[in-house]
Design an enzyme around this catalytic site. Structure first.
Site, PDB file in Angstrom:
ATOM      1  CE1 TYR A   1      -2.853  -3.191   0.930  1.00 50.74           C
ATOM      2  CE2 TYR A   1      -4.466  -1.490   0.716  1.00 50.74           C
ATOM      3  CZ  TYR A   1      -4.116  -2.824   0.798  1.00 50.74           C
ATOM      4  OH  TYR A   1      -5.087  -3.969   0.550  1.00 50.74           O
TER       5      TYR A   1
ATOM      6  CG  ASP B   1      -7.736  -4.400   2.673  1.00 53.32           C
ATOM      7  OD1 ASP B   1      -8.853  -4.184   3.070  1.00 53.32           O
ATOM      8  OD2 ASP B   1      -7.535  -3.862   1.554  1.00 53.32           O
TER       9      ASP B   1
ATOM     10  CE  LYS C   1       2.661 -18.488   1.059  1.00 56.08           C
ATOM     11  NZ  LYS C   1       2.106 -19.540   1.271  1.00 56.08           N
TER      12      LYS C   1
ATOM     13  CG  ASP D   1      -0.807 -20.345   2.577  1.00 53.17           C
ATOM     14  OD1 ASP D   1      -0.201 -20.053   3.551  1.00 53.17           O
ATOM     15  OD2 ASP D   1       0.003 -21.192   1.871  1.00 53.17           O
TER      16      ASP D   1
END
Ligand code: NAI
Length: 336
Positions: A123, A227, A170, A203
């Site tokens: 972002y 988000d 991740k 995930d």
């Protein structure tokens, strides 16, 4: 009288803002609203979707209540939301997510708090076109911002009687960027031995959230995963119409619902004002209006318990009818 910046936004923004102002007024809290428009509607007249006056207003008043603002996809101006959060250094995005009474969902007793880093990651808006067929975005993660948000999550856990903070990354793939976020969270966690610390890959986290959301307490995430995962969490408790949020920095706080401007239902008196109202309740607590905040929450819960709900929750009430039902109950509560 307290002056608070009110950013009215677009789409369903004006409808839900009016609803919330009416409820706060009915609760007997006198607020001098410093109304500021932003977004697509002001570009033509002021040359920017986020004119300096909006930022100046929040800087002056320290607190804002904000309704959603449209960001066109793939073109046009930079998101007002991203810009506002960056300019005011609202580094923590706080999204508590719990079941509301009588709202039918797949799960009971969900009680998750999403703490999302709000100033960097993808972002940061550092993107460029390499050639006609290639574009790149930079995923910027820094140690100071990561440690700051981790500290926020652990302090929140302590102050709100939470037991566990789970960091979501991740880091197995984005070894440097997410790796740094994880390493920062680990360091801060070591300073809070009284709070359990857990690590999970994003995930797996999504799968676990859908399978068994009750296992989670406070989730700590970088901007992008935060988000996405907070919308997922909103889905667990009945949808975006009821998901509240707040953007908190050292000097300023902007309270706003998780959802966007919902152009598909704008102007139809169909929007659910609950997410905006729940955000406003947190704002009232922030300024010390605990009794009004509590009464509004009770009136909202009584309305839901009376099966008065907007269409997104399976009900038939219009936004205006739902709002009036809350106000009616507020009057009863205040005369008790
Ligand atoms: P959205 O959140 O506006 O809508 C997604 C779905 O949820 C739609 O079907 C909508 O009708 C429904 N929904 C959302 N809020 C609702 C409410 N209060 N009551 C009943 N139904 C509700 O997401 P979408 O369509 O992806 O985004 C629309 C615009 O909003 C985009 O321009 C996006 O950039 C912007 N946006 C702005 C945000 C903000 O100002 N903080 C946050 C998220 C999106």
């Amino acid at each position: 009288m307290k002056t608070i910046t009110l950013i009215k936004g677009d789409g369903i923004g004006p409808e839900i803002t009016d609803a919330v102002m009416k409820v706060i007024n009915a609760a007997g809290v006198a607020i001098d609203w410093d109304i500021q428009s932003a977004g697509a509607g002001v570009i033509e007249t002021e040359g920017s979707p986020l004119p300096e006056r909006v930022i100046e207003s929040v800087k002056k008043n320290k607190i804002a209540l904000k309704s959603p603002v449209t960001t066109p996809i793939g073109k046009g101006f930079r998101s007002v939301n991203v810009q506002l959060r960056k300019e005011l250094d609202l580094y923590a995005n706080l999204r508590p997510c719990y079941n509301l009474p009588n709202v039918k969902t797949r799960y009971d007793k969900v009680d998750i708090v999403v703490v999302r880093e709000n100033t960097e990651d993808l972002y940061a808006g550092i993107e460029h076109q390499v050639d006609e067929n290639t574009a790149e975005s930079i995923k910027r993660i820094t140690r100071p911002a990561s440690e700051r948000i981790a500290k926020f999550a652990f302090d929140y856990a302590i102050n709100n009687n939470r037991k566990e903070v789970c960091v979501v990354t991740k880091a197995n793939i984005c070894k440097l960027s997410d790796g740094l976020f994880l390493e920062s969270a680990r360091r801060i966690a070591s300073l809070y031995p009284q709070i359990k610390f857990r690590e999970i890959l994003v995930d797996n986290c999504c799968m676990q959230l859908v399978q068994n959301p009750n296992q989670f307490d406070v989730l700590l995430l970088p901007n992008l995963y935060g988000d996405i995962v907070s919308d997922l969490c909103a889905g667990l408790i009945g949808g975006l119409g009821i998901a509240q949020g707040a953007n908190i920095g050292t000097n300023y706080a902007v309270f706003e619902p998780v959802h966007g401007s919902a152009p598909d239902i704008a102007g139809e008196d169909k929007a659910n004002p609950t997410a905006m109202l729940m955000s406003a309740i947190e704002m009232l607590k922030h300024i010390g209006e605990f009794e009004a905040a509590n009464n509004i929450k009770l009136a909202l819960f009584e309305t839901l318990n009376a099966n008065i709900m907007t269409a997104d929750l399976g009900g038939k009430a219009k936004c205006s009818e739902f709002t009036q039902a809350i106000i009616d109950r507020l009057f009863v509560l205040s005369t008790k």
